[in-house]
Design an enzyme around this catalytic site. Structure first.
Site, PDB file in Angstrom:
ATOM      1  N   ASN A   1       0.798  -1.200   0.060  1.00  0.00           N
ATOM      2  CA  ASN A   1      -0.020   0.067  -0.137  1.00  0.00           C
ATOM      3  C   ASN A   1       1.085   1.393  -0.101  1.00  0.00           C
ATOM      4  O   ASN A   1       0.601   2.272  -0.791  1.00  0.00           O
ATOM      5  CB  ASN A   1      -1.036  -0.037   1.225  1.00  0.00           C
ATOM      6  CG  ASN A   1      -1.827  -1.174   1.281  1.00  0.00           C
ATOM      7  OD1 ASN A   1      -2.234  -1.811   0.185  1.00  0.00           O
ATOM      8  ND2 ASN A   1      -2.658  -1.308   2.342  1.00  0.00           N
TER       9      ASN A   1
ATOM     10  N   ASN B   1       0.456   4.608  15.163  1.00  0.00           N
ATOM     11  CA  ASN B   1      -0.972   5.018  15.610  1.00  0.00           C
ATOM     12  C   ASN B   1      -1.123   5.006  16.920  1.00  0.00           C
ATOM     13  O   ASN B   1      -0.293   4.798  17.886  1.00  0.00           O
ATOM     14  CB  ASN B   1      -2.181   4.415  14.996  1.00  0.00           C
ATOM     15  CG  ASN B   1      -2.377   2.978  15.104  1.00  0.00           C
ATOM     16  OD1 ASN B   1      -1.792   2.551  16.033  1.00  0.00           O
ATOM     17  ND2 ASN B   1      -2.877   2.279  14.356  1.00  0.00           N
TER      18      ASN B   1
ATOM     19  N   ARG C   1      -8.319  12.787  14.903  1.00  0.00           N
ATOM     20  CA  ARG C   1      -7.783  14.033  15.619  1.00  0.00           C
ATOM     21  C   ARG C   1      -6.401  14.572  15.159  1.00  0.00           C
ATOM     22  O   ARG C   1      -5.695  15.261  15.631  1.00  0.00           O
ATOM     23  CB  ARG C   1      -7.517  13.663  16.942  1.00  0.00           C
ATOM     24  CG  ARG C   1      -8.767  13.336  17.662  1.00  0.00           C
ATOM     25  CD  ARG C   1      -8.832  13.126  19.288  1.00  0.00           C
ATOM     26  NE  ARG C   1      -8.274  11.978  19.581  1.00  0.00           N
ATOM     27  CZ  ARG C   1      -7.409  11.681  20.488  1.00  0.00           C
ATOM     28  NH1 ARG C   1      -7.384  12.592  21.415  1.00  0.00           N
ATOM     29  NH2 ARG C   1      -6.798  10.446  20.505  1.00  0.00           N
TER      30      ARG C   1
ATOM     31  N   ASP D   1     -14.135   4.295   4.811  1.00  0.00           N
ATOM     32  CA  ASP D   1     -13.341   2.851   5.314  1.00  0.00           C
ATOM     33  C   ASP D   1     -11.919   3.623   5.726  1.00  0.00           C
ATOM     34  O   ASP D   1     -11.478   3.941   4.543  1.00  0.00           O
ATOM     35  CB  ASP D   1     -13.124   2.002   4.029  1.00  0.00           C
ATOM     36  CG  ASP D   1     -12.427   0.786   4.203  1.00  0.00           C
ATOM     37  OD1 ASP D   1     -11.965   0.455   5.231  1.00  0.00           O
ATOM     38  OD2 ASP D   1     -12.123   0.044   3.073  1.00  0.00           O
TER      39      ASP D   1
ATOM     40  N   ASP E   1      -1.370   3.904   5.842  1.00  0.00           N
ATOM     41  CA  ASP E   1      -0.414   3.552   4.668  1.00  0.00           C
ATOM     42  C   ASP E   1      -0.445   4.882   3.811  1.00  0.00           C
ATOM     43  O   ASP E   1       0.513   5.252   3.028  1.00  0.00           O
ATOM     44  CB  ASP E   1      -0.623   2.426   3.977  1.00  0.00           C
ATOM     45  CG  ASP E   1      -0.772   1.179   4.887  1.00  0.00           C
ATOM     46  OD1 ASP E   1       0.302   1.117   5.582  1.00  0.00           O
ATOM     47  OD2 ASP E   1      -1.437   0.232   4.684  1.00  0.00           O
TER      48      ASP E   1
HETATM   49  O1  RIB Z   1      -2.755  -0.996   6.832  1.00  0.00           O
HETATM   50  C1  RIB Z   1      -3.631  -1.768   6.060  1.00  0.00           C
HETATM   51  C2  RIB Z   1      -3.521  -3.217   5.750  1.00  0.00           C
HETATM   52  O2  RIB Z   1      -3.032  -3.965   6.684  1.00  0.00           O
HETATM   53  C3  RIB Z   1      -4.410  -3.788   4.735  1.00  0.00           C
HETATM   54  O3  RIB Z   1      -4.043  -3.415   3.455  1.00  0.00           O
HETATM   55  C4  RIB Z   1      -4.110  -5.241   5.116  1.00  0.00           C
HETATM   56  O4  RIB Z   1      -3.843  -5.983   4.341  1.00  0.00           O
HETATM   57  C5  RIB Z   1      -3.206  -5.015   6.176  1.00  0.00           C
HETATM   58  O5  RIB Z   1      -2.066  -5.563   5.898  1.00  0.00           O
END
Ligand code: RIB
Length: 310
Positions: A44, A185, A225, A247, A253
């Site tokens: 990602n 986080n 926040r 979502d 990422d």
């Molecule tokens: O950070 C999100 C990701 O965490 C998702 O794409 C999932 O695959 C997990 O690895």
């Protein structure tokens, strides 16, 4: 072309079910919709970096199954080199089950599969690339010794290192010392520091713990926040950009991808964090991860609007 950004990490196909609420232990809930798409924190971050115009190289490992082939097709379509992507025919690709509720919050379970085969030797093969890189990024979905090795090599070569410590697990002093920027986080910060991150002051305190372990910069991500930026001389809160969340999967990422590109372009850190926040905010407005990533133009236009209204 700008200096390379090297991402070392995971690929997981994502199998998403979006419904009204998350199940509790032992419960079955009926969802509303199903979606399959690329995921995995490393992939990602690499894909987001590419979408933002970065010169990205991904070091990862997929299985010899349909999901692995889909990943290869995706990298080809995004113009990401597969030189350092291994395909292991003896194991399945990483798989993540993602359950999302009506607020966009999620639960994720990952079977790492081929990601567990990513070894320090895979990183060694990319040494020349890493030597010339602007940044090297790791997360923790795979063998810790591989990520520790990559951070050590990059740090030793004078390359700026970025660690997204997700999923959180205990890290050695050496890993912290070889990390320039850590971006946990709230829950990861709590697991790693023992500080429950409820307030901005808590986030700053957790950031200071990372600094005391040898990290140069901590950016504690606080979801809706914003984020808390902590260095030896500065503590600063950056607000989140308000959007309607559908979502939240992959928002961290997207933040990483935006930050990596902006820093590789030598933008000042405050501009880089604001840009990363815009990329992350836009990414939560759609279901999925890769298909939810904004274009560079969309992220820049949101940034211009937020600067005007602030
Ligand atoms: O950070 C999100 C990701 O965490 C998702 O794409 C999932 O695959 C997990 O690895």
């Amino acid at each position: 072309m700008s200096k390379p950004i090297v991402v070392v990490g995971s690929y997981n196909v994502g199998l998403f079910i979006k419904g009204q609420r998350l199940p509790v232990k032992g419960e079955t809930v009926i969802g509303d919709s199903f979606y399959e798409g690329a995921g995995g924190k490393g992939s990602n971050q690499a894909l987001c970096t590419a979408k933002m115009g970065g010169n990205v190289h991904f070091i990862g490992c997929v299985g010899g199954d349909r999901y692995g082939r889909d990943a290869c097709d995706l990298y080809d379509s995004m113009g990401i080199s597969r030189e350092f992507l291994s395909v292991d025919e003896t194991i399945h690709s990483g798989i993540s089950f993602v359950i999302i509720d009506s607020n966009g919050d999620n639960l994720i379970s990952v079977a790492l599969g081929a990601n567990n085969r990513l070894s320090p030797q895979h990183v060694d093969k990319a040494r020349t690339l890493i030597e010339g890189a602007a940044m090297l990024a790791c997360q923790l979905e795979g063998p810790l010794d591989t990520f520790a090795h990559a951070l050590k090599m990059a740090h030793g070569l004078g390359v700026t290192t970025f660690l997204d410590p997700a999923p959180a697990c205990p890290l050695s002093e050496e890993v912290y010392r070889n990390t320039d920027i850590i971006a946990p986080n709230e829950s990861e910060a709590e697991i790693l520091t023992g500080i429950s991150v409820d307030t901005y002051a808590d986030a700053a305190k957790a950031g200071r713990v990372f600094l005391s372990r040898g990290v140069r910069t901590a950016i504690v991500k606080l979801g809706g926040r914003g984020s808390m930026y902590v260095t030896e001389n500065e503590e600063r809160h950056f607000p989140a950009v308000k959007v309607e969340a559908v979502d939240a999967t992959g928002a961290g990422d997207a933040f990483a991808g935006g930050l990596l590109v902006a820093l590789a372009e030598e933008k000042p850190i405050d501009e880089a964090i604001r840009f990363a926040s815009c990329v992350a905010a836009l990414s939560v407005t759609k279901v999925g991860v890769v298909n939810a990533l904004p274009s560079r133009e969309e992220a820049e236009s949101l940034m211009a609007r937020t600067l005007q209204s602030s």
